[in-house]
Design a protein around this motif. Sequence first.
Motif, PDB file in Angstrom:
ATOM      1  N   HIS A 298       1.056  -1.291   0.064  1.00 46.28           N
ATOM      2  CA  HIS A 298      -0.022  -0.220   0.032  1.00 46.28           C
ATOM      3  C   HIS A 298       0.833   1.219  -0.099  1.00 46.28           C
ATOM      4  O   HIS A 298       0.373   2.524  -0.098  1.00 46.28           O
ATOM      5  N   GLU A 299       2.103   1.292   0.268  1.00 42.69           N
ATOM      6  CA  GLU A 299       2.949   2.444   0.370  1.00 42.69           C
ATOM      7  C   GLU A 299       3.597   2.541  -1.012  1.00 42.69           C
ATOM      8  O   GLU A 299       4.704   2.316  -1.628  1.00 42.69           O
ATOM      9  N   ARG A 300       2.621   3.092  -2.000  1.00 39.65           N
ATOM     10  CA  ARG A 300       2.943   3.298  -3.406  1.00 39.65           C
ATOM     11  C   ARG A 300       3.689   4.402  -3.446  1.00 39.65           C
ATOM     12  O   ARG A 300       3.867   5.536  -2.877  1.00 39.65           O
ATOM     13  N   HIS A 301       4.814   4.007  -4.072  1.00 35.57           N
ATOM     14  CA  HIS A 301       5.946   5.148  -4.809  1.00 35.57           C
ATOM     15  C   HIS A 301       6.593   4.483  -5.928  1.00 35.57           C
ATOM     16  O   HIS A 301       6.441   3.277  -6.530  1.00 35.57           O
ATOM     17  N   LEU A 302       7.590   5.144  -6.475  1.00 40.27           N
ATOM     18  CA  LEU A 302       8.063   4.706  -7.824  1.00 40.27           C
ATOM     19  C   LEU A 302       8.761   3.407  -7.864  1.00 40.27           C
ATOM     20  O   LEU A 302       8.512   2.448  -8.711  1.00 40.27           O
ATOM     21  N   ASP A 303       9.605   3.083  -6.824  1.00 34.79           N
ATOM     22  CA  ASP A 303      10.250   1.814  -6.649  1.00 34.79           C
ATOM     23  C   ASP A 303       9.295   0.808  -6.624  1.00 34.79           C
ATOM     24  O   ASP A 303       9.668  -0.355  -7.195  1.00 34.79           O
ATOM     25  N   SER A 304       8.482   0.765  -5.789  1.00 36.66           N
ATOM     26  CA  SER A 304       7.478  -0.316  -5.550  1.00 36.66           C
ATOM     27  C   SER A 304       6.647  -0.494  -6.604  1.00 36.66           C
ATOM     28  O   SER A 304       6.586  -1.769  -7.068  1.00 36.66           O
ATOM     29  N   ASP A 305       6.234   0.479  -7.284  1.00 34.68           N
ATOM     30  CA  ASP A 305       5.307   0.104  -8.457  1.00 34.68           C
ATOM     31  C   ASP A 305       6.117  -0.404  -9.746  1.00 34.68           C
ATOM     32  O   ASP A 305       5.627  -1.417 -10.409  1.00 34.68           O
ATOM     33  N   LEU A 306       7.170   0.241  -9.861  1.00 32.63           N
ATOM     34  CA  LEU A 306       8.227  -0.053 -11.070  1.00 32.63           C
ATOM     35  C   LEU A 306       8.673  -1.607 -10.459  1.00 32.63           C
ATOM     36  O   LEU A 306       8.819  -2.489 -11.618  1.00 32.63           O
ATOM     37  N   GLY A 307       9.161  -2.088  -9.574  1.00 31.28           N
ATOM     38  CA  GLY A 307       9.596  -3.448  -9.068  1.00 31.28           C
ATOM     39  C   GLY A 307       8.448  -4.384  -9.383  1.00 31.28           C
ATOM     40  O   GLY A 307       8.640  -5.253  -9.901  1.00 31.28           O
ATOM     41  N   LEU A 308       7.228  -4.019  -9.153  1.00 34.24           N
ATOM     42  CA  LEU A 308       5.915  -5.144  -9.307  1.00 34.24           C
ATOM     43  C   LEU A 308       5.887  -5.157 -10.870  1.00 34.24           C
ATOM     44  O   LEU A 308       5.710  -6.359 -11.246  1.00 34.24           O
ATOM     45  N   ALA A 309       5.855  -3.966 -11.553  1.00 36.47           N
ATOM     46  CA  ALA A 309       5.556  -4.161 -12.959  1.00 36.47           C
ATOM     47  C   ALA A 309       6.661  -4.935 -13.407  1.00 36.47           C
ATOM     48  O   ALA A 309       6.237  -5.691 -14.538  1.00 36.47           O
ATOM     49  N   LEU A 310       7.923  -4.797 -13.371  1.00 34.30           N
ATOM     50  CA  LEU A 310       9.084  -5.606 -13.881  1.00 34.30           C
ATOM     51  C   LEU A 310       8.755  -7.026 -13.562  1.00 34.30           C
ATOM     52  O   LEU A 310       9.104  -7.824 -14.287  1.00 34.30           O
TER      53      LEU A 310
ATOM     54  N   ARG B 111       7.381 -12.464 -15.525  1.00 30.02           N
ATOM     55  CA  ARG B 111       6.492 -13.759 -15.271  1.00 30.02           C
ATOM     56  C   ARG B 111       6.042 -13.966 -16.548  1.00 30.02           C
ATOM     57  O   ARG B 111       5.769 -15.017 -16.745  1.00 30.02           O
ATOM     58  N   SER B 112       5.427 -13.151 -17.149  1.00 28.76           N
ATOM     59  CA  SER B 112       4.431 -13.228 -18.276  1.00 28.76           C
ATOM     60  C   SER B 112       5.520 -13.432 -19.636  1.00 28.76           C
ATOM     61  O   SER B 112       4.963 -14.464 -20.542  1.00 28.76           O
TER      62      SER B 112
END
Length: 283
Positions: free
Chosen positions: A133-145, A150-151
Amino acid sequence: MSGPSLVSDELPIYDVLNALKSALADSGAAVLVAPPGAGKTTAIAPALIDEPWCSGQIILTSPRRVAARAAAERMAQMLGEKPGETIGYLTRLDSKQSAKTRVLVMTEAIFVNRLVDDPELSGVSAVLFDEAHERHLDSDLGLALALEARSILREDLRVLVMSATIDGARFATLIGDDAAVIESEGRSYPLDIRWLGSSPQMRIDDAMTSAIMTAWREQEGDILGFLPGVGEIERVRERLEVKLPDVPILPLHGQVQPAAQRAAIARDTNGRRRIVLATSASI
């Protein structure tokens, strides 16, 4: 390698552990919504080590250096080991890991760098995103990558998103692959809220010093105070050291050395009451 489980009957997360294991085995992705005190940060990763699909390392991401190191040290302690054995950590200022490390806790920024250097995440069986829930650039980018890896590159990579407050269904849609949403009970304690008032003419340093002194006189136990930044922490610390010369007054922020950070989050060895002055900035 087999590792002992850290999960105990006292942790609420135990009630959903089997469902979580099944979800990760079946679809490879899941969202865990678990309030504070459930045990998700320290119990989940070690409990997955013996799963049939887990032949490599589990990465647990954390938004802050202090939290990453503390989580790893707590898990290692519960295993009766030292950090760097089964459980390790990697932060900008400190690292403890070895060839036998199966669970590696790291900050989100370091995880992004790891993905850039190795998009396939070679030798990694699962990535667990804590405090999502602590949304910031590194967390969002890490999850996206990680989802991209995975895909495209690693269909066998397991992804688990964990948080106390996120919209589980929304994150499950983002992850895709029929990601299950699993909810756990938490463990809470009584909370009393007292308003001490405010004055526009009073500096925050003086206001916080006064509030802490009031709490020191009227309450028992340690005191944790939150301030905007390092400057405010140092000024409040100086004021308190004059008023309470025999009391441990411990700063907790990103510029504090690891040993001092450990002291700030541990009980005093002599049983003394402590005052911890913290900020979220740069931790």
